[in-house]
Scaffold this motif. Structure first.
Motif, PDB file in Angstrom:
ATOM      1  N   SER A  79       0.667  -1.104   0.019  1.00 18.34           N
ATOM      2  CA  SER A  79       0.207  -0.063   0.128  1.00 18.34           C
ATOM      3  C   SER A  79       0.785   1.230   0.098  1.00 18.34           C
ATOM      4  N   ASP A  80       0.195   2.045  -0.892  1.00 10.09           N
ATOM      5  CA  ASP A  80       0.966   3.307  -0.930  1.00 10.09           C
ATOM      6  C   ASP A  80      -0.029   4.597  -0.488  1.00 10.09           C
ATOM      7  N   GLU A  81      -1.088   4.074   0.280  1.00  8.61           N
ATOM      8  CA  GLU A  81      -2.163   4.737   0.528  1.00  8.61           C
ATOM      9  C   GLU A  81      -1.782   5.403   2.081  1.00  8.61           C
ATOM     10  N   GLN A  87       4.075   5.253   4.979  1.00  9.46           N
ATOM     11  CA  GLN A  87       4.544   4.525   4.037  1.00  9.46           C
ATOM     12  C   GLN A  87       5.667   3.513   4.287  1.00  9.46           C
ATOM     13  N   LYS A  96      -2.323   1.508  -5.134  1.00  7.57           N
ATOM     14  CA  LYS A  96      -3.500   2.498  -4.511  1.00  7.57           C
ATOM     15  C   LYS A  96      -4.684   2.014  -4.737  1.00  7.57           C
ATOM     16  N   ASP A  97      -5.774   2.787  -4.151  1.00  7.36           N
ATOM     17  CA  ASP A  97      -7.202   2.418  -4.494  1.00  7.36           C
ATOM     18  C   ASP A  97      -7.603   2.331  -5.896  1.00  7.36           C
ATOM     19  N   ASP A  99      -6.436   0.311  -7.857  1.00  4.89           N
ATOM     20  CA  ASP A  99      -5.263  -0.628  -8.973  1.00  4.89           C
ATOM     21  C   ASP A  99      -5.624  -1.936  -9.004  1.00  4.89           C
ATOM     22  N   HIS A 112      -9.056   0.955  -0.836  1.00  6.18           N
ATOM     23  CA  HIS A 112      -8.546   1.617   0.082  1.00  6.18           C
ATOM     24  C   HIS A 112      -9.507   1.461   1.284  1.00  6.18           C
ATOM     25  N   GLU A 119      -3.272   3.288   6.265  1.00  7.90           N
ATOM     26  CA  GLU A 119      -2.766   2.590   4.647  1.00  7.90           C
ATOM     27  C   GLU A 119      -3.387   1.353   4.402  1.00  7.90           C
ATOM     28  N   ILE A 121      -5.698  -1.664   2.933  1.00  9.03           N
ATOM     29  CA  ILE A 121      -6.503  -1.994   1.877  1.00  9.03           C
ATOM     30  C   ILE A 121      -6.977  -3.485   1.854  1.00  9.03           C
TER      31      ILE A 121
END
Length: 472
Positions: A79-81, A87, A96-97, A99, A112, A119, A121
């Motif tokens: 996750s990069d959320e 991070q 991300k959401d 993807d 997400h 973060e 998911i």
């Protein structure tokens, strides 16, 4: 489609191997640190592990994604959320959401779902040869069977103050995404009953979105956000002390452990040398055997499903320790400990006898003896269960000192009085007794029958809410 749920009973933690048999590709979700099980599953089913992912930065176990990536060469999709502060700090493919991860003829859509952590998911899985409709949702610590992920762990376990209310608000909004999913979608979470990541997790490993919308408490509040938040943040269990370290180690670069370590059986002289230097001794025998004779200063943590959690409560990550265990137990104990990053096993001894050390015995009392002590004035009764359990019902007059934090609360226990400790059914009071004995408390008795035996004998308890107590 190939699907296998890998469940670690000791941490109530679930991971997943999902594969496309047509192309031989597989993804592993939320791997535990002893990764050989995933390699074996893949080999037995003619699959190659080509993708690795996690639902969030875990707090309750040391995730094995990096070990698995090191062995297989598969990329990690993480996750990069959640913003800059949430991070992963090592190389990975950010997702991300919205993807989509493609694994052969399967797709996993990233959703997400913040709340438990910013973060977090979930993965909506579609098996395209069968249907273009989604078949299951891998939720991590978002929605469990019968419960949802707690948003207070970051604050209580990792010291990130002011995050629980924001997390509860995020969870309320994330649940709307869940409600929008078709009722037939299967639910597969990362934890089951016994996990500290929620307060009412179900014992069944999977469910459906439709069933959870009907039976899960989290969907009963409609638009009442404040009522939802109040309930979510109330009566959550104490998070084990080691959670803060897991949160850190799962986020940063760290040494990898790709094989199960082997630890030596210590000779008498090796043990005595280490013991005299102050290396901690953890006795994994059952509580009855421990009570009959134990090494002075040793701590009783039985080899059961709670072993690693209690080690996480009572050990730190800098100290070495010795296990009292049979050689046949050592691989399993090592696995349990490495799953929470406890790698400092100095060695083990299979027997406490023949060391030239005078053993101590635990003073365990029956319910009849306990009742007699209740008639005396100069005693202190100590309930070593969690605060939530204590408030729900405890023996009148008992003080609350949780076994997991007892080392830091020794000042709450009176060395000048006769102290009697109890828990639910004797496991935690055995741990607490050993900790007190280690710290020089001699006037301690263990009512090992605990609340379970007390209630069976028609004993009364007191329940506390806020500042008032009532008989129950």
């Amino acid at each position: 489609m190939f699907f296998q749920h890998v469940y670690d009973q000791s941490l109530a933690q679930g991971s997943y191997v999902i594969g496309c048999q047509a192309t031989g590709e597989a993804i592993v979700i939320d791997a535990r640190r002893d990764i050989d099980i995933y390699l074996e599953i893949a080999e037995q089913n003619n699959l190659g592990i080509t993708h690795i992912t996690e639902t969030h930065i875990h707090a309750d176990f040391l995730c094995g994604s990096r070990e698995l990536a090191a062995v297989t060469g598969a990329p990690m999709y993480l996750s990069d959320e959640g913003g800059e502060d949430w991070q992963y700090q090592f190389p990975h493919k950010g997702i991300k959401d919205g993807d989509v991860i493609k694994v052969g003829n399967l797709t996993l859509e990233v959703i997400h779902t913040p709340g438990h952590t910013p973060e977090s998911i979930s993965f909506l899985l579609t098996d395209h040869p069968a249907s273009d409709k989604p078949v299951m949702l891998l939720t991590g610590d978002f929605v469990f069977v019968g419960d949802i992920g707690r948003p207070d762990l970051l604050e209580k376990a990792a010291g990130m103050m002011g995050t629980k209310e924001a997390g509860a608000k995020q969870m309320f909004q994330s649940l709307k995404k869940f409600e929008a999913l078709p009722d037939y979608v299967q639910l597969w979470p990362a934890h089951g009953a016994g996990s500290s990541c929620g307060k009412a997790l179900g014992a069944v490993h999977s469910s459906t979105t439709g069933y959870e919308k009907i039976r899960n408490w989290a969907f009963r509040y409609g638009e009442d956000e404040q009522g939802f938040m109040d309930y979510l943040l109330t009566d959550q269990p104490e998070p084990p002390k080691y959670f803060a370290m897991m949160k850190y180690l799962n986020r940063v670069d760290r040494p990898l452990l790709i094989e199960i370590p082997k630890h030596p059986e210590l000779s008498k002289s090796q043990f005595l040398s280490a013991y005299q230097k102050g290396i901690k001794v953890i006795d994994t025998r059952n509580k009855t055997d421990f009570a009959k004779g134990f090494i002075p200063g040793s701590i009783s943590i039985q080899d059961n499903d709670s072993f690693s959690t209690w080690c996480g409560w009572l050990l730190n990550y800098q100290e070495q320790f010795i296990l009292v265990a049979d050689g046949s137990q050592m691989e399993d104990l090592t696995r349990k400990l490495m799953r929470i990053g406890m790698d400092n096993i100095y060695g083990y001894i299979p027997d406490v006898n023949g060391l030239g050390i005078e053993l101590q015995t635990a003073d365990v009392i029956s319910i009849d003896e306990f009742k007699m002590y209740l008639l005396k004035d100069d005693i202190q009764i100590v309930d070593v269960r969690g605060a939530t359990e204590y408030e729900a019902g405890h023996i009148e007059g008992a003080d609350s000192v949780f076994a997991g934090t007892i080392t830091g609360n020794l000042d709450k226990i009176n060395k000048d009085k006769q102290v009697i400790i109890y828990c639910q059914a004797g496991d935690r009071s055995a741990i607490a007794y050993s900790v007190l004995a280690k710290h020089g408390f001699r006037n301690v008795k263990n009512f090992s029958g605990g609340i379970k035996e007390w209630l069976a004998a028609d004993g009364k308890t007191i329940a506390c809410k806020e500042t008032s107590c009532i008989n129950v």
